[in-house]
Scaffold this motif. Structure first.
Motif, PDB file in Angstrom:
ATOM      1  N   GLY A  17       0.775  -1.256  -0.075  1.00  0.00           N
ATOM      2  CA  GLY A  17       0.088  -0.094  -0.079  1.00  0.00           C
ATOM      3  C   GLY A  17       0.847   1.271   0.024  1.00  0.00           C
ATOM      4  O   GLY A  17       2.023   1.240   0.049  1.00  0.00           O
ATOM      5  N   PRO A  18       0.207   2.447  -0.064  1.00  0.00           N
ATOM      6  CA  PRO A  18       0.963   3.657  -0.186  1.00  0.00           C
ATOM      7  C   PRO A  18       1.815   3.603   1.133  1.00  0.00           C
ATOM      8  O   PRO A  18       1.088   3.753   2.166  1.00  0.00           O
ATOM      9  CB  PRO A  18      -0.037   4.926  -0.389  1.00  0.00           C
ATOM     10  N   SER A  19       3.048   4.017   1.024  1.00  0.00           N
ATOM     11  CA  SER A  19       4.060   4.365   2.196  1.00  0.00           C
ATOM     12  C   SER A  19       3.634   3.326   3.287  1.00  0.00           C
ATOM     13  O   SER A  19       3.980   3.231   4.367  1.00  0.00           O
ATOM     14  CB  SER A  19       3.689   5.554   2.906  1.00  0.00           C
ATOM     15  N   GLY A  20       3.397   1.979   2.672  1.00  0.00           N
ATOM     16  CA  GLY A  20       3.291   0.744   3.807  1.00  0.00           C
ATOM     17  C   GLY A  20       2.034   0.729   4.490  1.00  0.00           C
ATOM     18  O   GLY A  20       2.045   0.084   5.573  1.00  0.00           O
ATOM     19  N   ALA A  21       1.045   1.410   4.100  1.00  0.00           N
ATOM     20  CA  ALA A  21      -0.092   1.640   4.980  1.00  0.00           C
ATOM     21  C   ALA A  21      -0.559   0.305   5.037  1.00  0.00           C
ATOM     22  O   ALA A  21      -1.300   0.022   6.127  1.00  0.00           O
ATOM     23  CB  ALA A  21      -1.099   2.264   4.268  1.00  0.00           C
ATOM     24  N   ALA A  22      -0.939  -0.518   3.976  1.00  0.00           N
ATOM     25  CA  ALA A  22      -1.333  -1.859   4.354  1.00  0.00           C
ATOM     26  C   ALA A  22      -0.542  -2.768   5.456  1.00  0.00           C
ATOM     27  O   ALA A  22      -1.236  -3.666   6.187  1.00  0.00           O
ATOM     28  CB  ALA A  22      -1.665  -2.789   3.013  1.00  0.00           C
ATOM     29  N   LEU A  23       0.587  -2.885   5.505  1.00  0.00           N
ATOM     30  CA  LEU A  23       1.339  -3.655   6.127  1.00  0.00           C
ATOM     31  C   LEU A  23       1.302  -2.913   7.640  1.00  0.00           C
ATOM     32  O   LEU A  23       1.096  -3.598   8.667  1.00  0.00           O
ATOM     33  CB  LEU A  23       2.891  -3.453   5.880  1.00  0.00           C
ATOM     34  N   VAL A  24       1.186  -1.737   7.906  1.00  0.00           N
ATOM     35  CA  VAL A  24       0.998  -0.988   9.212  1.00  0.00           C
ATOM     36  C   VAL A  24      -0.256  -1.310   9.719  1.00  0.00           C
ATOM     37  O   VAL A  24      -0.560  -1.627  10.954  1.00  0.00           O
ATOM     38  CB  VAL A  24       1.205   0.333   9.026  1.00  0.00           C
ATOM     39  N   GLN A  25      -1.308  -1.306   8.792  1.00  0.00           N
ATOM     40  CA  GLN A  25      -2.729  -1.548   9.294  1.00  0.00           C
ATOM     41  C   GLN A  25      -2.930  -3.120   9.854  1.00  0.00           C
ATOM     42  O   GLN A  25      -3.435  -3.427  10.650  1.00  0.00           O
ATOM     43  CB  GLN A  25      -3.863  -1.374   8.216  1.00  0.00           C
ATOM     44  N   HIS A  26      -2.301  -4.089   9.362  1.00  0.00           N
ATOM     45  CA  HIS A  26      -2.282  -5.367   9.535  1.00  0.00           C
ATOM     46  C   HIS A  26      -1.481  -5.748  10.781  1.00  0.00           C
ATOM     47  O   HIS A  26      -2.020  -6.298  11.785  1.00  0.00           O
ATOM     48  CB  HIS A  26      -1.549  -6.264   8.462  1.00  0.00           C
ATOM     49  N   LEU A  27      -0.437  -5.020  11.050  1.00  0.00           N
ATOM     50  CA  LEU A  27       0.410  -5.298  12.176  1.00  0.00           C
ATOM     51  C   LEU A  27       0.072  -4.337  13.461  1.00  0.00           C
ATOM     52  O   LEU A  27       0.376  -4.857  14.614  1.00  0.00           O
ATOM     53  CB  LEU A  27       1.916  -4.945  12.058  1.00  0.00           C
ATOM     54  N   HIS A  28      -0.750  -3.328  13.326  1.00  0.00           N
ATOM     55  CA  HIS A  28      -1.417  -2.524  14.201  1.00  0.00           C
ATOM     56  C   HIS A  28      -2.185  -3.159  15.259  1.00  0.00           C
ATOM     57  O   HIS A  28      -2.525  -3.082  16.275  1.00  0.00           O
ATOM     58  CB  HIS A  28      -1.813  -1.322  13.731  1.00  0.00           C
ATOM     59  N   SER A  29      -2.800  -4.581  14.543  1.00  0.00           N
ATOM     60  CA  SER A  29      -3.790  -5.189  15.306  1.00  0.00           C
ATOM     61  C   SER A  29      -3.318  -6.205  16.044  1.00  0.00           C
ATOM     62  O   SER A  29      -3.857  -6.915  16.892  1.00  0.00           O
ATOM     63  CB  SER A  29      -4.859  -5.728  14.191  1.00  0.00           C
ATOM     64  N   VAL A  30      -1.727  -6.240  15.922  1.00  0.00           N
ATOM     65  CA  VAL A  30      -1.315  -7.165  16.775  1.00  0.00           C
ATOM     66  C   VAL A  30      -0.911  -6.768  18.301  1.00  0.00           C
ATOM     67  O   VAL A  30      -0.835  -5.478  18.524  1.00  0.00           O
ATOM     68  CB  VAL A  30       0.227  -7.592  16.424  1.00  0.00           C
ATOM     69  N   GLU A  31      -1.256  -7.728  19.099  1.00  0.00           N
ATOM     70  CA  GLU A  31      -1.167  -7.341  20.612  1.00  0.00           C
ATOM     71  C   GLU A  31       0.283  -6.911  20.827  1.00  0.00           C
ATOM     72  O   GLU A  31       1.185  -7.516  20.823  1.00  0.00           O
ATOM     73  CB  GLU A  31      -1.429  -8.549  21.655  1.00  0.00           C
ATOM     74  N   GLY A  32       0.375  -5.721  21.777  1.00  0.00           N
ATOM     75  CA  GLY A  32       1.448  -5.185  21.962  1.00  0.00           C
ATOM     76  C   GLY A  32       2.338  -4.383  21.083  1.00  0.00           C
ATOM     77  O   GLY A  32       3.448  -4.179  20.986  1.00  0.00           O
ATOM     78  N   ALA A  33       1.816  -4.125  19.815  1.00  0.00           N
ATOM     79  CA  ALA A  33       2.424  -3.392  18.738  1.00  0.00           C
ATOM     80  C   ALA A  33       2.660  -2.010  19.184  1.00  0.00           C
ATOM     81  O   ALA A  33       2.018  -1.529  19.748  1.00  0.00           O
ATOM     82  CB  ALA A  33       1.535  -3.505  17.411  1.00  0.00           C
ATOM     83  N   LEU A  34       4.111  -1.545  18.762  1.00  0.00           N
ATOM     84  CA  LEU A  34       4.531  -0.348  18.697  1.00  0.00           C
ATOM     85  C   LEU A  34       3.554   0.588  17.938  1.00  0.00           C
ATOM     86  O   LEU A  34       3.135   0.269  16.902  1.00  0.00           O
ATOM     87  CB  LEU A  34       6.116  -0.247  18.716  1.00  0.00           C
ATOM     88  N   ALA A  35       3.319   1.889  18.672  1.00  0.00           N
ATOM     89  CA  ALA A  35       2.988   3.050  17.755  1.00  0.00           C
ATOM     90  C   ALA A  35       3.623   3.220  16.693  1.00  0.00           C
ATOM     91  O   ALA A  35       4.911   3.245  16.772  1.00  0.00           O
ATOM     92  CB  ALA A  35       2.496   4.238  18.719  1.00  0.00           C
ATOM     93  N   PHE A  36       2.901   3.586  15.503  1.00  0.00           N
ATOM     94  CA  PHE A  36       3.628   4.125  14.232  1.00  0.00           C
ATOM     95  C   PHE A  36       3.332   5.380  13.847  1.00  0.00           C
ATOM     96  O   PHE A  36       2.418   5.839  14.091  1.00  0.00           O
ATOM     97  CB  PHE A  36       3.162   3.200  12.868  1.00  0.00           C
ATOM     98  N   THR A  37       4.275   6.055  13.641  1.00  0.00           N
ATOM     99  CA  THR A  37       4.370   7.462  13.269  1.00  0.00           C
ATOM    100  C   THR A  37       4.643   7.873  11.933  1.00  0.00           C
ATOM    101  O   THR A  37       5.542   6.848  11.250  1.00  0.00           O
ATOM    102  CB  THR A  37       5.250   8.604  14.336  1.00  0.00           C
ATOM    103  N   PRO A  38       4.085   8.643  11.229  1.00  0.00           N
ATOM    104  CA  PRO A  38       4.317   8.920   9.658  1.00  0.00           C
ATOM    105  C   PRO A  38       5.826   9.169   9.268  1.00  0.00           C
ATOM    106  O   PRO A  38       6.042   8.847   8.077  1.00  0.00           O
ATOM    107  CB  PRO A  38       3.377  10.172   9.267  1.00  0.00           C
ATOM    108  N   ASP A  39       6.596   9.549  10.275  1.00  0.00           N
ATOM    109  CA  ASP A  39       8.151   9.781   9.828  1.00  0.00           C
ATOM    110  C   ASP A  39       8.916   8.438   9.818  1.00  0.00           C
ATOM    111  O   ASP A  39      10.081   8.589   9.583  1.00  0.00           O
ATOM    112  CB  ASP A  39       8.591  11.032  10.793  1.00  0.00           C
ATOM    113  N   GLN A  40       8.203   7.429  10.684  1.00  0.00           N
ATOM    114  CA  GLN A  40       9.040   6.245  10.468  1.00  0.00           C
ATOM    115  C   GLN A  40       9.068   5.480   9.251  1.00  0.00           C
ATOM    116  O   GLN A  40       8.270   5.555   8.397  1.00  0.00           O
ATOM    117  CB  GLN A  40       8.356   5.201  11.533  1.00  0.00           C
TER     118      GLN A  40
END
Length: 402
Positions: A32-55
């Motif tokens: 996805g754009p700027s890894g959006a699909a990857l971030v969305q999938h892993l954000h639902s993992v328990e204990g996942a770190l917060a993601f900021t746009p500059d990362q």
């Protein structure tokens, strides 16, 4: 596979297959754009770190895998993404039914390579064309060397006088030198190109990316335009400077013979590069064969003076047949108005007599006018033989040490 991927690289990726230790899938799909699909999938993992746009999404992904307490492989297999991937896979398998035949053990692939023959040819042609085009040190060096050879030989034998015995032998010698050295100059680099590409070919052959015969045929086919250009360049500079027969038929015959001899030399160098284990051994074999062909070409030692048990080398020598054909095309003449040469009378060494040039040359080198096209046939046969050995080597020979 990626090691410490950058954010810029993440922007270039379309899809990602992420595996954890043990080869289990953690993520597979479009980034996805700027890894959006990857971030969305892993954000639902328990204990996942917060993601900021500059990362960097790929660096963040590795950090999540390191700190997560949840089974990431199980999280993927129960996700909507995994279900969508399975559905797409089923649709692809249904659409590929024509390429598979169902059997008791499952689907069986009915073809050896992923791409059809024409696609393999197109891809290989583009590969080798770009390889040669992007290597001016090889292609341009040959053209410059051939042009310089033509100029130097043309100046050294400028308008040689064939009406004297010394001049006639010089005209014979310069043709031998021209076709021989031109062949060596064009063929010298082909061996190193092939030995450099050989490890890549072994890897691609093991992956069954394309059939070995297509590889061999395209490799020599891409050489042909360069050899034609170099042959024409040499003849345009050298032929008229030396003062040979200017009839168009003789010029075209000389050009054709020169091209075929050069192609045979290049084919031989490629053959030894494929069959022998390393560059040094192949180079020695190529030089040894070239020196043998030079020695038994009929110039330094006329055919009649060869030991009987070694004469078979002469008949198997492509250089000897090319040399014979060139002499016949240049000097053959029948009738009363044929040019003559002034030579010493064998019965009276102090007396000069006029002898037809063709008679002198044919007697000295054992030539027959009927063999004009025999040399062309031998050169074609040599190219076919060397190419056949190359294709067999590409198909069955492997010199990998691991």
């Amino acid at each position: 596979t990626l090691h410490q991927p950058s954010r810029a690289l993440a922007e270039l990726l379309d899809s990602l297959l992420l595996l954890r230790a043990g080869g289990e899938v953690v993520f597979f799909g479009s980034l996805g754009p700027s890894g959006a699909a990857l971030v969305q999938h892993l954000h639902s993992v328990e204990g996942a770190l917060a993601f900021t746009p500059d990362q960097n999404p790929l660096t963040w992904m590795l950090e999540v895998m390191a700190v997560s307490q949840e089974d990431l492989a199980l999280h993927y297999t129960t996700s909507a993404l995994a279900l969508a991937n399975l559905k797409e896979l089923e649709e692809l398998l249904e659409g590929a039914g024509s390429d598979h035949s169902p059997g008791e053990g499952g689907d069986t692939v009915t073809h050896s390579y992923e791409a059809p023959a024409m696609v393999q040819l197109r891809v290989l042609t583009r590969k080798f064309w770009l390889l040669y085009w992007r290597d001016p040190g090889y292609t341009l060096h040959r053209a410059v060397a051939v042009a310089l050879l033509a100029v130097f030989q043309g100046l050294a034998y400028f308008q040689v006088n064939t009406r004297t015995q010394a001049g006639l032998l010089a005209a014979v010698s310069v043709q031998y030198q021209a076709i021989n050295v031109s062949g060596f100059l064009n063929a010298g680099g082909a061996l190193f190109v092939m030995t450099t590409e050989r490890p890549v070919f072994y890897r691609e052959r093991a992956a069954r990316m394309y059939a070995a015969p297509w590889y061999g045929l395209v490799q020599i086919a891409v050489e042909v335009p360069y050899l034609i250009v170099n042959s024409v360049l040499f003849v345009l500079i050298w032929y008229w400077m030396v003062g040979l027969d200017c009839h168009m038929s003789s010029v075209v015959f000389w050009l054709t013979t020169s091209f075929l001899h050069t192609l045979a030399m290049v084919s031989w160098r490629v053959t030894v590069a494929v069959l022998l284990p390393d560059t040094q051994t192949a180079h020695i074999a190529g030089i040894a064969a070239g020196l043998t062909w030079m020695l038994f070409s009929g110039l330094m030692i006329p055919y009649g003076q060869f030991p009987v048990f070694l004469r078979f080398i002469y008949y198997l020598n492509p250089l000897a047949w090319a040399f014979r054909s060139l002499l016949i095309s240049q000097f053959h003449c029948e009738g009363l108005n044929c040019p003559t040469v002034e030579v010493l009378d064998p019965s009276s060494p102090e007396t000069l007599v006029q002898v037809p040039i063709w008679k002198f040359v044919s007697n000295y080198f054992g030539l027959q006018a009927s063999e004009l096209w025999t040399g062309i046939g031998v050169l074609v046969a040599a190219v076919v033989l060397f190419q056949g050995l190359t294709l067999l080597g590409l198909q069955f020979v492997c010199h990998l040490k691991r």
